[in-house]
Design an enzyme around this catalytic site. Structure first.
Site, short mmCIF file in Angstrom:
data_model
loop_
_atom_site.label_atom_id
_atom_site.label_comp_id
_atom_site.label_asym_id
_atom_site.label_seq_id
_atom_site.Cartn_x
_atom_site.Cartn_y
_atom_site.Cartn_z
N TYR A 144 -19.66 -11.28 -17.44
CA TYR A 144 -18.84 -11.21 -18.20
C TYR A 144 -18.73 -10.22 -18.41
O TYR A 144 -19.06 -8.46 -19.03
CB TYR A 144 -19.73 -11.71 -19.67
CG TYR A 144 -19.24 -11.66 -21.39
CD1 TYR A 144 -18.51 -12.97 -21.68
CD2 TYR A 144 -19.42 -11.27 -21.90
CE1 TYR A 144 -18.27 -12.90 -22.72
CE2 TYR A 144 -19.05 -10.90 -23.03
CZ TYR A 144 -18.33 -12.27 -23.94
OH TYR A 144 -17.14 -12.09 -25.19
N ASP A 239 -18.37 -1.99 -15.69
CA ASP A 239 -18.58 -2.52 -16.60
C ASP A 239 -20.00 -1.84 -17.75
O ASP A 239 -20.90 -2.89 -17.01
CB ASP A 239 -17.91 -4.45 -17.24
CG ASP A 239 -18.55 -4.35 -18.65
OD1 ASP A 239 -19.10 -3.62 -19.46
OD2 ASP A 239 -17.94 -5.32 -18.80
N LYS A 267 -22.32 -1.74 -27.16
CA LYS A 267 -23.74 -1.90 -27.11
C LYS A 267 -24.04 -0.41 -27.99
O LYS A 267 -24.29 -0.18 -29.12
CB LYS A 267 -24.56 -2.50 -26.85
CG LYS A 267 -23.94 -3.79 -26.32
CD LYS A 267 -23.85 -4.93 -25.44
CE LYS A 267 -23.46 -6.29 -25.77
NZ LYS A 267 -22.52 -7.08 -24.46
C1 PLP Z 1 -21.47 -7.11 -24.80
C2 PLP Z 1 -20.61 -6.98 -23.55
C3 PLP Z 1 -19.23 -7.05 -23.43
C4 PLP Z 1 -18.48 -7.89 -24.88
O1 PLP Z 1 -18.82 -6.35 -25.48
P1 PLP Z 1 -18.40 -6.61 -27.24
O2 PLP Z 1 -18.70 -6.35 -27.83
O3 PLP Z 1 -19.22 -8.82 -27.79
O4 PLP Z 1 -17.14 -7.96 -27.28
C5 PLP Z 1 -18.02 -6.76 -22.40
N1 PLP Z 1 -19.42 -6.31 -21.19
C6 PLP Z 1 -20.37 -6.53 -21.08
C7 PLP Z 1 -21.38 -6.18 -19.87
C8 PLP Z 1 -20.87 -7.05 -22.16
O5 PLP Z 1 -22.32 -7.49 -22.34
#
Ligand code: PLP
Length: 430
Positions: A144, A239, A267
Site C-alpha cells: 500500500y 516507500d 508517520k
Molecule cells: C501509511 C502509508 C502510506 C500512506 O500514508 P498516509 O499518511 O496515510 O497518506 C503510504 N505508504 C505506506 C507504506 C504506508 O504505510
C-alpha cells in the site's frame, strides 16, 4: 465497563461521516463489532469515551514510537503553539527536521516536506517519471502506498499482471501504466522489464511490507531490485512511510544496506502530526519546483507544529539504548505469543522486524500476498475480540502490522502476554 457512549457516538457519526469514520479500517469491519471512540491517549494506553483503558499496539498506525502524549513532545508542542500555527513562509524548523532525517538516512541528500504519506508517494512518482521521461511504474501485490489513483491497483492472479483499478472512480486510463509484480519474487519484476524495455520509470516498494501484515524481504530480493533497476536506468523508490524509524532508526535502507534513488517518509517523522516527505538523490530532487520544473506544492507543508513534533520525536529516538529496549520488548512479546500458540496447538506464523510485528493465523510460511491470504481471518477476529475484552487494542485486521513504543515497559508486555495466553486458550476451546 460497557461501551455505551461509543455506541451512541457511532450512531451519530454514521449520520454525518461515511461509515462513521474518517479512514476505512477504523470502522472494525474486518473483525466485527464497532469502533471505540477515543477520549485520550497516554503513554502505552488508549482511553475510550466510556473510560475503558487499553494497551495500544496500533499507535495511530505507526507514528507514535514514543507512545501517546510523550512529555517532551507535548512540551515542545506547547511552546511551538504560542509561536503561531502556520507561517506560509520558510522557518528554521524545516531545515532542522530535514537535517535530522538525513542524519538517520544519509541516502537522503535533499528532501521536500508534504502533509501525508499519500502525497509523498504520488509526488515521488511524478518526479521519477519526469526524471526518467518514462511513464510506467512497477508496484507489488499487497503493498500500500496511500490512496493516489495510480497506486490503487489490485493485483491480478497468476504471474505479473497489468493493473486494474481497485476502487470505482479510478479511471482505467489512470492505472494503465501501473504494473504489478509479486512481492519477494524477482522473476516477476524481470519479466516486466523484459516486456516493457525502456518504459519503466520506477519500481516502488515497501522494503519491509507492512500493509499486508509484516512481510520481510527474502534474502537477495531488495539487492535484486537495486540491480535490475540500475541495469534498466529505472529508479528504485523505497516507500518507508511505515518502515522509516520503525524497522531500524535508519529505515530498511540502513538495515539492509541498500541505496534507493528516492525514499518516501511519513508517520514517525510527524511524531503524531500530519507530515510526509520525499527525498533522495540531489540530481533528482533539484528537478522539483522552484529549482526545477516538476510542480508540487502545499499550503501547510513544513507546518511548524508538525515539524516540532517530528524533530522532538527523532531527537528522543537518538538516545542510546532506546532502540535496543524497543527491539527486546518486541522479542519478548513474540516469544510469549509463540508459547501460547504452541501450548494450544493453534498454527500461526510470526514476523517481526525492529518495532513492527505480526501474528498470522496460518500454517503457511509468509512471503507474499498469496500466502498472507491463506490466513484464517475468522480466527483472527476471535483473537482480536478476546484481546480487546482483556484491554489490549490490536489493529482491527489480520492484514495490519503491530507497533511497539518506548512507553511499553516490561509490566505492559507481561500483561499483554497473559491476555494472549487466555485468548489462545479460548480459541482452542472453540
Ligand atoms: C501509511 C502509508 C502510506 C500512506 O500514508 P498516509 O499518511 O496515510 O497518506 C503510504 N505508504 C505506506 C507504506 C504506508 O504505510
Amino acid at each position: 465497563m460497557g461501551i455505551d457512549k461509543s455506541i451512541q457516538l457511532f450512531d451519530r457519526a454514521k449520520e454525518i461521516l461515511p461509515g462513521g469514520v474518517s479512514s476505512p479500517v477504523r470502522a472494525f469491519r474486518a473483525v466485527g463489532g464497532q469502533p471505540l471512540f477515543i477520549d485520550h491517549g497516554q503513554g502505552p494506553y488508549l482511553i475510550d469515551v466510556d473510560g475503558n483503558r487499553y494497551i495500544d499496539y496500533v499507535l495511530s498506525w505507526g507514528p507514535l514510537v514514543l507512545g501517546h502524549a510523550h512529555e517532551e513532545v507535548v512540551t515542545a508542542l506547547e511552546n511551538a503553539l504560542k509561536r503561531g500555527t502556520s507561517y506560509g513562509a520558510p522557518s528554521p524548523l524545516e531545515i532542522r527536521l530535514a537535517e535530522l532525517v538525513q542524519s538517520f538516512m544519509p541516502n537522503i541528500e535533499m528532501l521536500r516536506f508534504v502533509n501525508s504519506g499519500t502525497e509523498a508517494t504520488m509526488s515521488a512518482l511524478r518526479l521519477a517519471r519526469a526524471f526518467t521521461k518514462r511513464n510506467k511504474i512497477i508496484k507489488f501485490e499487497g503493498c500500500y502506498h496511500g490512496h493516489a489513483d495510480m497506486l490503487l491497483v489490485q493485483a491480478g492472479s497468476g504471474v505479473a499482471t497489468l493493473g486494474l483499478p481497485d476502487s470505482p472512480g479510478v479511471p482505467p486510463a489512470t492505472v494503465q501504466d501501473t504494473l504489478v509484480a509479486r512481492y519477494n519474487d524477482l522473476d516477476t519484476v524481470e519479466l516486466l522489464f523484459n516486456q516493457f524495455p525502456g518504459e519503466i520509470a520506477a519500481v516502488i516498494i515497501e522494503p519491509v511490507a507492512g500493509n499486508m501484515g509484516v512481510v520481510p524481504p527474502v534474502e537477495g530480493f531488495l539487492e535484486g531490485l537495486r540491480s535490475v533497476t540500475q541495469q534498466n536506468e529505472s529508479l528504485l523508490i523505497f516507500d518507508e512511510v511505515m518502515t522509516g524509524f520503525r524497522v531500524h532508526p535508519g529505515g530498511a535502507q540502513t538495515l539492509y544496506d541498500i541505496k534507493p534513488d528516492l525514499t518516501t517518509l511519513g508517520k514517525v517523522i510527524g511524531g503524531g502530526l500530519p507530515v510526509g516527505a520525499y527525498g533522495g538523490r540531489k540530481d533528482i530532487m533539484v528537478q522539483i519546483a522552484p529549482s526545477g520544473s516538476v510542480y508540487q506544492a502545499g499550503t501547510l507543508s513544513g507546518n511548524p507544529l508538525a515539524m516540532t513534533a517530528g524533530i522532538t520525536t527523532l531527537e528522543v529516538l537518538k538516545q542510546p539504548a532506546l532502540w535496543e529496549k524497543l527491539e527486546s520488548a518486541v522479542a519478548v512479546l513474540v516469544q510469549g505469543v509463540g508459547q501460547a500458540a504452541q501450548k494450544t496447538g493453534i498454527p500461526i506464523q510470526q514476523t517481526a522486524v525492529g518495532t513492527m510485528f505480526s501474528t498470522f493465523f496460518t500454517e503457511n510460511e509468509i512471503k507474499d500476498w498469496s500466502t498472507v491470504k491463506t490466513c484464517d481471518t475468522e480466527r483472527f477476529g476471535k483473537y482480536f475480540q478476546k484481546m480487546l475484552e482483556a484491554g489490549i487494542y490490536l489493529a482491527p485486521s489480520q492484514f495490519e502490522a503491530g507497533f511497539m513504543s518506548t512507553a511499553h515497559d516490561q509490566k505492559i508486555i507481561s500483561k499483554t502476554i497473559g491476555a494472549v495466553d487466555s485468548a489462545f486458550q479460548a480459541i482452542a476451546r472453540g
